[in-house]
Design an enzyme around this catalytic site. Structure first.
Site, PDB file in Angstrom:
ATOM      1  N   CYS A 158       0.877  -1.178   0.000  1.00  0.00           N
ATOM      2  CA  CYS A 158       0.000   0.000   0.000  1.00  0.00           C
ATOM      3  C   CYS A 158       0.908   1.219   0.000  1.00  0.00           C
ATOM      4  O   CYS A 158       1.068   1.880   1.030  1.00  0.00           O
ATOM      5  CB  CYS A 158      -0.935  -0.013   1.201  1.00  0.00           C
ATOM      6  SG  CYS A 158      -1.864  -1.557   1.419  1.00  0.00           S
ATOM      7  N   ALA A 159       1.525   1.512  -1.139  1.00  0.00           N
ATOM      8  CA  ALA A 159       2.721   2.349  -1.172  1.00  0.00           C
ATOM      9  C   ALA A 159       2.477   3.846  -1.067  1.00  0.00           C
ATOM     10  O   ALA A 159       3.305   4.569  -0.509  1.00  0.00           O
ATOM     11  CB  ALA A 159       3.502   2.058  -2.452  1.00  0.00           C
TER      12      ALA A 159
ATOM     13  N   PRO B 148       1.619   7.453   0.168  1.00  0.00           N
ATOM     14  CA  PRO B 148       2.211   8.488  -0.690  1.00  0.00           C
ATOM     15  C   PRO B 148       3.664   8.262  -1.074  1.00  0.00           C
ATOM     16  O   PRO B 148       4.220   9.050  -1.832  1.00  0.00           O
ATOM     17  CB  PRO B 148       2.064   9.751   0.150  1.00  0.00           C
ATOM     18  CG  PRO B 148       2.135   9.264   1.551  1.00  0.00           C
ATOM     19  CD  PRO B 148       1.453   7.927   1.560  1.00  0.00           C
ATOM     20  N   GLY B 149       4.338   7.244  -0.529  1.00  0.00           N
ATOM     21  CA  GLY B 149       5.642   6.871  -1.050  1.00  0.00           C
ATOM     22  C   GLY B 149       6.844   7.102  -0.155  1.00  0.00           C
ATOM     23  O   GLY B 149       7.968   6.802  -0.553  1.00  0.00           O
ATOM     24  N   SER B 150       6.650   7.597   1.058  1.00  0.00           N
ATOM     25  CA  SER B 150       7.806   7.869   1.912  1.00  0.00           C
ATOM     26  C   SER B 150       8.560   6.585   2.260  1.00  0.00           C
ATOM     27  O   SER B 150       9.802   6.566   2.280  1.00  0.00           O
ATOM     28  CB  SER B 150       7.362   8.588   3.187  1.00  0.00           C
ATOM     29  OG  SER B 150       6.418   7.813   3.907  1.00  0.00           O
ATOM     30  N   LYS B 151       7.831   5.501   2.516  1.00  0.00           N
ATOM     31  CA  LYS B 151       8.479   4.236   2.861  1.00  0.00           C
ATOM     32  C   LYS B 151       9.098   3.597   1.622  1.00  0.00           C
ATOM     33  O   LYS B 151      10.146   2.945   1.710  1.00  0.00           O
ATOM     34  CB  LYS B 151       7.476   3.285   3.501  1.00  0.00           C
ATOM     35  CG  LYS B 151       6.866   3.824   4.795  1.00  0.00           C
ATOM     36  CD  LYS B 151       5.779   2.921   5.318  1.00  0.00           C
ATOM     37  CE  LYS B 151       5.017   3.565   6.455  1.00  0.00           C
ATOM     38  NZ  LYS B 151       4.251   4.770   6.011  1.00  0.00           N
TER      39      LYS B 151
ATOM     40  N   ASP C 246      -0.394   0.222  -5.348  1.00  0.00           N
ATOM     41  CA  ASP C 246      -1.522   0.906  -4.712  1.00  0.00           C
ATOM     42  C   ASP C 246      -2.785   0.604  -5.511  1.00  0.00           C
ATOM     43  O   ASP C 246      -2.754   0.535  -6.748  1.00  0.00           O
ATOM     44  CB  ASP C 246      -1.305   2.416  -4.633  1.00  0.00           C
ATOM     45  CG  ASP C 246      -2.133   3.029  -3.515  1.00  0.00           C
ATOM     46  OD1 ASP C 246      -1.598   3.204  -2.410  1.00  0.00           O
ATOM     47  OD2 ASP C 246      -3.327   3.318  -3.745  1.00  0.00           O
TER      48      ASP C 246
ATOM     49  N   ASP D  99      -5.499  -4.611  -5.980  1.00  0.00           N
ATOM     50  CA  ASP D  99      -6.037  -4.727  -4.635  1.00  0.00           C
ATOM     51  C   ASP D  99      -5.009  -5.525  -3.831  1.00  0.00           C
ATOM     52  O   ASP D  99      -4.672  -6.659  -4.176  1.00  0.00           O
ATOM     53  CB  ASP D  99      -7.384  -5.457  -4.685  1.00  0.00           C
ATOM     54  CG  ASP D  99      -7.998  -5.696  -3.326  1.00  0.00           C
ATOM     55  OD1 ASP D  99      -7.298  -5.573  -2.299  1.00  0.00           O
ATOM     56  OD2 ASP D  99      -9.196  -6.034  -3.283  1.00  0.00           O
TER      57      ASP D  99
ATOM     58  N   CYS E  59      -1.219   3.622  11.308  1.00  0.00           N
ATOM     59  CA  CYS E  59      -1.123   4.870  12.073  1.00  0.00           C
ATOM     60  C   CYS E  59      -2.381   5.007  12.934  1.00  0.00           C
ATOM     61  O   CYS E  59      -2.934   6.080  13.108  1.00  0.00           O
ATOM     62  CB  CYS E  59      -0.924   6.081  11.171  1.00  0.00           C
ATOM     63  SG  CYS E  59      -2.104   6.230   9.818  1.00  0.00           S
TER      64      CYS E  59
END
Length: 550
Positions: free
Chosen positions: A284-285, A287-290, A315, A347, A419
């Site tokens: 579940c990438a 917004p991409g920070s990880k 995603d 998915d 989170c």
């Protein structure tokens, strides 16, 4: 591997969970029309019910969830990398009806705002489990105008049944401090840029931002306790510092990333699952920070040989995937690295096996969640908050984690994270996934929870996962039978068992909501990590490392 599934439906399960969280409890039949649902949501948002529900729900939970464990005669209520064992028992708080609590309030002596915890120093020299910086932040003026604080003060005005939550609530009322992470580089030019920027920050901005005490690499920076610096006021307080940060973000020197968001990749790297040359799936990438954080490691330099690792960034939403692509382009990282990312649109719960048949070394499983750990930066969470959100999204989270366990190779590690601080989304999902893999009769697979890596972030305050929690159901249209006063907020009911839930007509329930103490202790759920906002002035976060043994 296919890069994009053109037939994927852009359905947002999290939005659905939130929109169905009020009214009759989140079931598909709780409203008769979109107009009814809109009216219900509008009422919930405007009434302030979310704030009261949040306080009542978490106040009734056992200690360890949002307030640290309390051990009789011992102040060992937080765990750093030097701790060898986890306390086996905890003191529960709450669980009574509101009427019962009112009957007891006259007999109950007022509690202190720290839940009765001893303020003496721990063996490691940290007073009451807090660093000096965090202690100072706790002494700062909290935001008395915050609606959560007002709701909290209202509920504790006549009694102290919620007083153990004071530090937690006060932390949530303050704006989230600015946090940065200097990227790992294999490029000499970018390494030099990092060194120069650190010198600039130390020379001219040390009163505003500085390295955190628990990171020996001095790569994680947070605004200082006296500055009150945040993302929202950065330009106002120091336009020049903002220019430096923006420039560093664009040239690949640093990333604006919160501590909780850093933990999955940091822990996967520390346990050896993510390293130079690794094949990593970010399920579940966006917004991409990880994704970018992992990319810095897998494209690393080992003995002067560039290891060609790969990141699969997936995603389910095409728009979010496009935003992820844009974030990668803006990151300033070299094309030689960003070209190692493959974007997919599936998915996550049914992500296909790689065509090569080779499974992944590590999987980042940061699932869609209720997000109440992001309250300090997202003002839209609390007005719509309900425990039904976690109940509604639990099933999807479990499906995604189960799929991740199918896709990781033997010896590989899945990092499940949210989170959210709600155990229905956290420990309940981990317990259900591990239990499912044990119950399916497949002796060819086995998994275990890993302990937090011993050498990672020494001095970092981590709270252990919990083995016990309460499950709640919110019915906006029903007045609680325990409530002797007028209650405009509907009924918040704590439901003891699955059978109890069936008997009261709780909709769309799953047996995996509820804890099994014996099994949870056997699975060592205490090895999970909870990040509490009041400990290191952060958001809330949950992390679990699951290794495939065979």
């Amino acid at each position: 591997m296919p890069k994009r599934s053109r037939n994927s439906e852009d359905i947002n399960p999290l939005s659905s969970a939130r929109s169905n969280s009020s009214g009759g409890g989140g079931g598909s039949n709780t409203t008769n029309s979109k107009y009814d649902q809109h009216t219900s949501n509008l009422w919930h948002r405007k009434s302030g019910a979310g704030y009261k529900l949040f306080i009542d729900y978490y106040s009734a939970q056992p200690l360890g969830i949002v307030v640290p464990y309390q051990s009789i005669g011992d102040d060992k209520d937080c765990y750093t990398n030097n701790d060898e064992s986890i306390m086996s028992s905890s003191v529960s708080r709450g669980g009574m009806s509101r009427a019962a609590k009112r009957r007891r309030k006259k007999k109950k002596k007022p509690s202190s705002d720290n839940g009765g915890q001893d303020d003496s120093k721990r063996e490691d020299g940290v007073s009451n489990t807090e660093s000096a910086t965090t202690q100072k932040r706790h002494q700062q003026q909290f935001d008395a105008s915050h609606l959560l604080v007002q709701a909290f003060n209202s509920t504790t005005k006549d009694n102290n049944q919620h007083s153990h939550m004071t530090k937690f609530i006060h932390a949530l009322s303050r704006t989230l401090p600015l946090t940065l992470r200097f990227r790992q580089h294999n490029n000499d030019e970018q390494q030099e840029q990092s060194i120069e920027l650190k010198k600039e920050l130390a020379t001219n901005y040390s009163d505003l931002i500085a390295p955190v005490s628990y990171d020996p690499s001095n790569s994680i920076y947070q605004s200082t306790s006296n500055s009150n610096l945040s993302k929202s006021n950065l330009k106002k307080i120091s336009p020049k510092l903002k220019e430096l940060i923006v420039e560093g973000s664009m040239n690949g020197t640093l990333a604006r990333q919160e501590l909780g968001s850093m933990l999955p990749v940091l822990s996967l790297s520390a346990c050896g699952a993510v390293k130079a040359g690794s094949k990593v799936l970010d399920l579940c990438a966006s917004p991409g920070s990880k994704t970018l954080q992992a990319l810095e490691i897998v494209c690393g330099n080992t003995n002067n040989i560039i290891k060609k690792g790969r990141i699969i960034a997936n995603d389910v939403h095409l728009k979010r995937l496009d935003s992820l692509r844009d974030a990668v382009l803006r990151s300033g990282m070299p094309t030689s690295s960003t070209s190692r990312i493959t974007y997919t649109n599936f998915d996550a719960s049914v992500f296909p096996l790689p065509r090569s048949g080779k499974l992944f070394d590590a999987i980042i499983c940061d699932v869609p969640c209720g997000g109440d750990g992001t309250i300090r930066k997202d003002k839209f969470i609390l007005p719509m908050w309900s425990p039904n959100i976690s109940n509604n999204i639990h099933g999807l989270q479990l499906k995604i984690l189960l799929r991740a366990l199918d896709l990781v190779k033997i010896g590989g590690v899945v990092c499940y994270s949210t989170c959210s601080l709600n155990p229905v989304e956290d420990e309940a999902v981990v317990s259900a996934a591990l239990g499912s893999r044990e119950d399916d009769g497949d002796s060819e697979t086995a998994f275990e929870l890993l302990e937090w890596p011993q050498d990672l972030l020494p001095g970092f305050i981590r709270r252990p996962g919990v083995t016990d929690w309460k499950v709640a159901y919110y019915d906006q249209d029903k007045k609680s039978i325990d409530d002797e006063e007028d209650d405009d907020f509907g009924s918040l009911s704590f439901v003891d068992t699955y059978d109890h839930a069936l008997s009261i007509g709780m909709p769309d329930i799953k047996s995996t909501y509820w804890p099994n103490l014996t099994e949870n202790r056997r699975m060592r759920l205490d090895r999970c990590t909870r990040l509490l906002p009041q400990d290191q002035d952060t958001g809330g976060f949950f992390v679990a490392l699951i290794k495939r043994l065979r």
